[in-house]
Design a protein around this motif. Structure first.
Motif, mmCIF file in Angstrom:
data_model
loop_
_atom_site.group_PDB
_atom_site.id
_atom_site.type_symbol
_atom_site.label_atom_id
_atom_site.label_comp_id
_atom_site.label_asym_id
_atom_site.label_seq_id
_atom_site.Cartn_x
_atom_site.Cartn_y
_atom_site.Cartn_z
ATOM 1 N N TYR A 120 -7.283 6.953 -1.603
ATOM 2 C CA TYR A 120 -8.407 6.282 -0.954
ATOM 3 C C TYR A 120 -9.023 7.137 0.152
ATOM 4 O O TYR A 120 -10.249 7.262 0.251
ATOM 5 N N TYR B 149 -10.554 -1.444 1.162
ATOM 6 C CA TYR B 149 -9.353 -1.017 1.877
ATOM 7 C C TYR B 149 -8.991 -2.017 2.975
ATOM 8 O O TYR B 149 -7.822 -2.391 3.132
ATOM 9 N N TYR C 256 -2.738 5.356 -0.714
ATOM 10 C CA TYR C 256 -3.408 5.592 0.567
ATOM 11 C C TYR C 256 -4.142 6.924 0.562
ATOM 12 O O TYR C 256 -5.318 7.015 0.938
ATOM 13 N N LEU D 211 0.861 -1.183 0.000
ATOM 14 C CA LEU D 211 0.000 0.000 0.000
ATOM 15 C C LEU D 211 0.894 1.228 0.000
ATOM 16 O O LEU D 211 1.453 1.609 1.036
ATOM 17 N N ASN E 288 -7.570 -5.074 1.427
ATOM 18 C CA ASN E 288 -6.439 -4.798 0.538
ATOM 19 C C ASN E 288 -6.778 -5.046 -0.934
ATOM 20 O O ASN E 288 -5.930 -5.458 -1.717
ATOM 21 N N SER F 158 1.978 5.279 -0.379
ATOM 22 C CA SER F 158 1.422 6.502 0.212
ATOM 23 C C SER F 158 0.466 7.204 -0.752
ATOM 24 O O SER F 158 -0.571 7.732 -0.342
#
Length: 327
Positions: free
Chosen positions: A126, A167, A123, A118, A170, A120
């Motif tokens: 999302y 999320y 992230y 994951l 994953n 940055s």
């Protein structure tokens, strides 16, 4: 406050709402305590009590209902905020996905699942999307209640559920594809509304038609044959029927059902536009026209179109012609 409002004022949008109703204590009490849309029997009773014509009372209730609606300036600022977000997040998503291998080969979404890193950038993509849709969920209860309130509520629930669920499990790679695909058409709709509020009717029509084409292509074409294909079939083939497979795909199929409903409404609105020479409003209008209730009173069977969400016909500069409202 510092960007959208000055832009609206420079475009000539005034901070004034619809015509205010004449002060009347009796009608105000009925409006606030009993009903905002009295039936024929109650209208006749009020007519005798006030010695007013029935149509005059109908107009009073119409003006009183419209008086609580946000002004065109307020709606312009809200649409400009949404346009800015949708456009920014769409280009952010495209820029991010352009270098992502799963953007070009959807089978990459499932290789080495669930042990996928994951980053940055992924992230923040999302988290920004999730925060925005939560804000839409809350604001829906304070905004004008439209006819598709339930559909929008289900859409927001499904979207938030998908973002959160993917999320947690994953499934962020396929999640980014879904998010970017949905953002592709949203900023065009907001652009059309901005043009509508600013009285640029031809520009409004052009943006709306472009929005309709992009919406149908992405959500009835690319979404089922690209997104659903990989979540339903490629994932089953590569990693098998994992426990969350059914819930994840159930939410995605729910979105597809909503896409079909909205596509129907868009096509119907576009058809009316072609027949009338301009984009007419859809069935979600929130501000009523003066002719609507009068035609209902006279039991007319002729179709009547009220104005769009930006206010009365006069605000939009097209008297006696309906305009479209939101998607």
């Amino acid at each position: 406050r510092f960007i959208a409002r000055p832009c609206a004022i420079n475009l000539g949008i005034q901070d004034s709402g619809p015509h205010r109703a004449q002060p009347n204590a009796i009608l105000e009490k009925v409006f606030t305590s009993i009903t905002k849309s009295p039936d024929g029997k109650r209208l006749e009773g009020l007519s005798k009590q006030l010695d007013w014509d029935v149509r005059k009372i109908q107009r009073w209730f119409r003006h009183r209902r419209n008086q609580d609606k946000p002004t065109t300036l307020t709606k312009f600022c809200e649409s400009m905020w949404r346009f800015t977000f949708y456009l920014s997040i769409f280009f952010y998503g495209i820029r991010f996905l352009w270098t992502a291998p799963w953007f070009w080969d959807t089978r990459q979404c499932w290789y080495n699942y669930p042990f996928q890193p994951l980053t940055s950038r992924l992230y923040y993509y999302y988290i920004l999307e999730l925060a925005f849709y939560w804000s839409l969920m809350f604001s829906q209860f304070t905004d004008i209640k439209r006819k598709d309130f339930l559909i929008m509520f289900v859409h927001h629930l499904a979207t938030i559920g998908l973002i959160t669920f993917s999320y947690m499990n994953n499934m962020v790679r396929v999640g980014t594809l879904v998010l970017c695909l949905h953002d592709a058409s949203d900023f065009l709709l907001e652009a059309a509304k901005l043009a509508n509020y600013a009285k640029y009717q031809r520009l409004c029509d052009a943006f709306f038609m472009l929005f309709g084409v992009v919406f149908i292509v992405t959500r009835l074409g690319i979404y089922p044959f690209w997104i659903l294909n990989t979540t339903l079939f490629e994932s089953w083939e590569l990693i098998g029927p994992y426990p969350s497979w059914w819930l994840f795909n159930g939410l995605l199929v729910t979105l597809q059902i909503l896409h079909i409903i909205w596509s129907y409404l868009i096509v119907r609105t576009a058809y009316k536009a072609l027949m009338r020479g301009k984009v007419s409003k859809d069935d979600r209008s929130d501000v009523e026209s003066s002719s609507e209730e009068e035609d209902m009173t006279s039991n007319s069977t002729k179709g009547v179109f009220s104005t769009s969400s930006n206010g009365s016909n006069r605000i939009n500069g097209h008297v006696a012609s309906g305009q479209w409202s939101e998607e």
